[in-house]
Scaffold this motif. Sequence first.
Motif, mmCIF file in Angstrom:
data_model
loop_
_atom_site.group_PDB
_atom_site.id
_atom_site.type_symbol
_atom_site.label_atom_id
_atom_site.label_comp_id
_atom_site.label_asym_id
_atom_site.label_seq_id
_atom_site.Cartn_x
_atom_site.Cartn_y
_atom_site.Cartn_z
ATOM 1 N N PRO A 128 6.393 10.606 3.207
ATOM 2 C CA PRO A 128 6.251 9.386 4.013
ATOM 3 C C PRO A 128 6.044 9.668 5.503
ATOM 4 O O PRO A 128 5.249 8.987 6.161
ATOM 5 C CB PRO A 128 7.575 8.659 3.760
ATOM 6 C CG PRO A 128 7.977 9.096 2.389
ATOM 7 C CD PRO A 128 7.568 10.534 2.307
ATOM 8 N N SER A 129 6.724 10.671 6.023
ATOM 9 C CA SER A 129 6.585 10.980 7.456
ATOM 10 C C SER A 129 5.228 11.578 7.791
ATOM 11 O O SER A 129 4.804 11.556 8.955
ATOM 12 C CB SER A 129 7.698 11.936 7.901
ATOM 13 O OG SER A 129 7.602 13.174 7.207
ATOM 14 N N GLU A 130 4.527 12.099 6.779
ATOM 15 C CA GLU A 130 3.208 12.701 6.998
ATOM 16 C C GLU A 130 2.072 11.701 6.792
ATOM 17 O O GLU A 130 0.914 12.035 7.014
ATOM 18 C CB GLU A 130 3.010 13.885 6.045
ATOM 19 C CG GLU A 130 3.950 15.056 6.306
ATOM 20 C CD GLU A 130 3.897 16.103 5.214
ATOM 21 O OE1 GLU A 130 4.245 17.264 5.489
ATOM 22 O OE2 GLU A 130 3.528 15.755 4.069
ATOM 23 N N CYS A 131 2.397 10.502 6.377
ATOM 24 C CA CYS A 131 1.370 9.486 6.146
ATOM 25 C C CYS A 131 0.705 9.120 7.467
ATOM 26 O O CYS A 131 1.391 8.928 8.477
ATOM 27 C CB CYS A 131 1.998 8.243 5.518
ATOM 28 S SG CYS A 131 0.823 6.929 5.139
ATOM 29 N N PRO A 132 -0.629 9.041 7.511
ATOM 30 C CA PRO A 132 -1.312 8.660 8.752
ATOM 31 C C PRO A 132 -0.786 7.334 9.297
ATOM 32 O O PRO A 132 -0.421 6.440 8.532
ATOM 33 C CB PRO A 132 -2.779 8.545 8.320
ATOM 34 C CG PRO A 132 -2.886 9.446 7.137
ATOM 35 C CD PRO A 132 -1.577 9.336 6.427
ATOM 36 N N GLU A 133 -0.765 7.224 10.597
ATOM 37 C CA GLU A 133 -0.242 6.010 11.228
ATOM 38 C C GLU A 133 -1.138 4.819 10.931
ATOM 39 O O GLU A 133 -0.677 3.751 10.534
ATOM 40 C CB GLU A 133 -0.113 6.224 12.731
ATOM 41 C CG GLU A 133 0.445 5.020 13.481
ATOM 42 C CD GLU A 133 1.850 4.655 13.033
ATOM 43 O OE1 GLU A 133 2.186 3.454 13.071
ATOM 44 O OE2 GLU A 133 2.600 5.566 12.636
ATOM 45 N N ALA A 134 -2.430 4.995 11.140
ATOM 46 C CA ALA A 134 -3.398 3.915 10.912
ATOM 47 C C ALA A 134 -4.068 4.108 9.554
ATOM 48 O O ALA A 134 -4.590 5.189 9.261
ATOM 49 C CB ALA A 134 -4.441 3.890 12.019
ATOM 50 N N LEU A 135 -4.045 3.068 8.733
ATOM 51 C CA LEU A 135 -4.613 3.146 7.393
ATOM 52 C C LEU A 135 -5.687 2.081 7.203
ATOM 53 O O LEU A 135 -5.575 0.979 7.733
ATOM 54 C CB LEU A 135 -3.524 2.940 6.339
ATOM 55 C CG LEU A 135 -2.427 3.993 6.252
ATOM 56 C CD1 LEU A 135 -1.301 3.510 5.331
ATOM 57 C CD2 LEU A 135 -2.988 5.319 5.751
ATOM 58 N N ASP A 136 -6.697 2.428 6.424
ATOM 59 C CA ASP A 136 -7.662 1.418 6.006
ATOM 60 C C ASP A 136 -7.080 0.621 4.844
ATOM 61 O O ASP A 136 -7.257 -0.591 4.766
ATOM 62 C CB ASP A 136 -8.981 2.083 5.606
ATOM 63 C CG ASP A 136 -9.713 2.655 6.804
ATOM 64 O OD1 ASP A 136 -10.410 1.899 7.486
ATOM 65 O OD2 ASP A 136 -9.544 3.859 7.072
#
Length: 291
Positions: A128-136
Amino acid sequence: MERRQFTKLALLGGSLAPFLSGCQPLAKRQASNAGQTTASAHLSKAEAESVSRNAHEALMGLKEDFKMTGEEHIAMLLYPGFAALDLVGPQYLFAAMMGAKIHLISPTDDLKPVTSGEGLKIVPTHTPSECPEALDILFVPGGANGTLEAMKNAKLIDFIAGKADSSNYVSSVCTGSLLLGKAGLLKGKKATSHWAMLELLPEFGAIPVKQRVVWDGKLITGGGVTAGIDFGLQIVAALRGKTYAQTIQLQAEYDPAPPYDSGSPEKADPFVRDNLKGILAPLLESFRLAI
């Protein structure tokens, strides 16, 4: 276009070339088809690559309703007991979008395989901490008892709520919409879910809609399990154009012809429908209590 991108398309299979050549002007297509009908089985590797390249360029030459490559960031959330097909159906379609980056998000701070409700293990690519901040796209699959337990996982629900703010689209398939509801994302929104759980959506302030795929602003929800394929194709069309979605649909040979017309409670034999509803009654009430 980068060479590796063309190579990726070519590796999808020479069988794509005849499909993609359908984008050529009709007269040119008719002339080329006459020679290809009997000769295609005897093409050399170089000739086959040339056919593939020409078909690729035909698609690239479209001026409207087509975007060959992109850089979409798509986060697909995993959790123990999720329904495998909820995830895998849309993932197949998203993965066919050249350049799109799919992030399979672990429910924990490690990358151990996550076991679906059907026993299929999926290896996450990111914590979860590695998930990109901005998502499509933020995507949440559904399930049965696994989803029920996920609704009680405050950390998981907080992750969904937090990522929704920075996502262009927030989406789910099947009972994944109950997790969106638990995260407070359905208030005043039209949404759908598995038919047996549809009556729970008003508990979250949502407006239930009995439909395969429901769009309401940035919220996209799909019905039960197999609706994820229709759901995925609609999203591909929104991101890359209708022609791209049609091409992927043909590549996947998604042409449903079920042996029984029993895929909805309206069509199913009343005996089958009523007994399945009875079997699912305890799960429905457990979800209601979790809400």
